[in-house]
Design an enzyme around this catalytic site. Structure first.
Site, mmCIF file in Angstrom:
data_model
loop_
_atom_site.group_PDB
_atom_site.id
_atom_site.type_symbol
_atom_site.label_atom_id
_atom_site.label_comp_id
_atom_site.label_asym_id
_atom_site.label_seq_id
_atom_site.Cartn_x
_atom_site.Cartn_y
_atom_site.Cartn_z
ATOM 1 N N HIS A 183 0.828 -1.209 0.000
ATOM 2 C CA HIS A 183 0.000 0.000 0.000
ATOM 3 C C HIS A 183 0.858 1.254 0.000
ATOM 4 O O HIS A 183 0.741 2.106 -0.853
ATOM 5 C CB HIS A 183 -0.963 0.010 1.188
ATOM 6 N N GLU A 213 1.018 4.148 -2.720
ATOM 7 C CA GLU A 213 1.015 5.512 -2.190
ATOM 8 C C GLU A 213 2.296 5.895 -1.464
ATOM 9 O O GLU A 213 2.306 6.823 -0.664
ATOM 10 C CB GLU A 213 -0.185 5.685 -1.241
ATOM 11 N N HIS A 245 -7.521 -1.840 -4.506
ATOM 12 C CA HIS A 245 -6.184 -1.561 -5.057
ATOM 13 C C HIS A 245 -5.706 -2.689 -5.970
ATOM 14 O O HIS A 245 -5.155 -2.442 -7.041
ATOM 15 C CB HIS A 245 -5.167 -1.348 -3.935
HETATM 16 CO CO CO Z 1 -5.776 2.718 -0.055
#
Ligand code: CO
Length: 299
Positions: A183, A213, A245
């Site tokens: 993530h 991210e 995602h």
């Molecule tokens: Co997220």
């Protein structure tokens, strides 16, 4: 699906405090002077998912937890407010950690082992620690211990690396890459991802980790693959569930999905839509952390 800033952490801690004060009042009125009977529970806390197909991963965890601790009540809470709101619109009520703990206290639980099903000790995990602190420090409060997320200590890094590499499809050839999609976060704990890369490379020079991210980025990975002349990659989410995602950012049909960005860079991709919580050897790591948390509860 990231939330940012200390204000949300503060807000959830404050909400926890208000709930804790409310319910400790009830506990006091009911239990004053009486020796309270011990009641132990487990609270599993995940970020959450709104993708129904991803629910199987959570069901797998719950099944394994119930088998490891027969007779102990198992509850769930989701840390993501966005996911909880989305599910509430579909009539599915999921509690926040503070709400779940308050409810357990109201039901007479005296000892709760809470297990974080997060991947790294980032923002969600640290908010959780704030919430737990509030419940611990009230008069007549519950004993609450917290199990660490998947990646916490050196041993976790080694175990998780071995476990994930062991479930890569057998059809993968040595010259092909394994690319994990993490993530990533603006939180300092993002450093777990470059750390994971170090552990991966110790075992497999063609195993990579990128994040949606944070760092390493997809660009970093594309550059690494190009430098090594790799033409094929097996994409695997390094998230507990193969949710939004994995399905969209990793394997989606948009031109900026990992699959398509890599294809444009000359790397053919095979996406695998399976979350880490679907692999028993990964769940075993969380389970061992829960075992530690259970052991830390006062007698
Ligand atoms: Co997220």
């Amino acid at each position: 699906m990231r939330k940012s800033g200390w204000s949300i952490g503060f807000k959830s801690a404050l909400a926890a405090l208000v709930l804790a004060i409310l319910f400790s009042g009830i506990a006091w009125a009911g239990g004053q002077g009486v020796h309270k009977e011990k009641k132990t529970g487990i609270l599993l806390v995940a970020f959450g998912t709104s993708v129904p197909e991803a629910q199987g991963a959570f069901a797998n965890i719950e099944r394994k937890v119930r088998a490891a601790f027969p007779g102990v009540d198992v509850r769930w809470a989701y840390t993501s407010e966005i996911i909880r709101r989305k599910l509430a619109k579909e009539g599915k009520i999921l509690l926040s950690p503070a709400e779940a703990l308050a409810k357990m206290q109201e039901e007479g639980f005296t000892r709760v082992a809470l297990q974080s099903l997060h991947t790294i000790p980032g923002e969600e995990y640290n908010d959780l620690l704030h919430t737990v602190r509030v419940f611990r420090h009230q008069a007549g409060g519950m004993d609450v211990t917290v199990g660490e997320p998947l990646l916490s200590r050196h041993e976790d890094m080694e175990r998780a690396t071995e476990a994930i590499l062991a479930v890569v499809p057998k059809e993968r050839k040595p010259g092909e890459a394994v690319l994990l999609m993490g993530h990533g976060t603006p939180h300092p704990a993002n450093a777990y991802y470059p750390a994971l890369q170090y552990y991966l490379w110790k075992k497999d020079p063609n195993a990579f980790v990128g994040t949606v991210e944070g760092s390493p980025s997809l660009d970093d990975v594309v550059a690494e693959l190009a430098a090594k002349g790799i033409k094929k990659a097996w994409l695997m989410p390094f998230m507990s569930v193969a949710g939004d995602h994995a399905r969209n950012d990793m394997a989606g049909d948009e031109p900026d999905s990992w699959k398509n960005v890599l294809a444009k860079a000359g790397v053919k991709c095979v996406p695998i839509l399976k979350g880490t919580a679907e692999y028993d050897t990964i769940v075993d790591i969380w389970l061992d952390h829960l075992r530690t948390a259970m052991g830390q509860l006062k007698e």
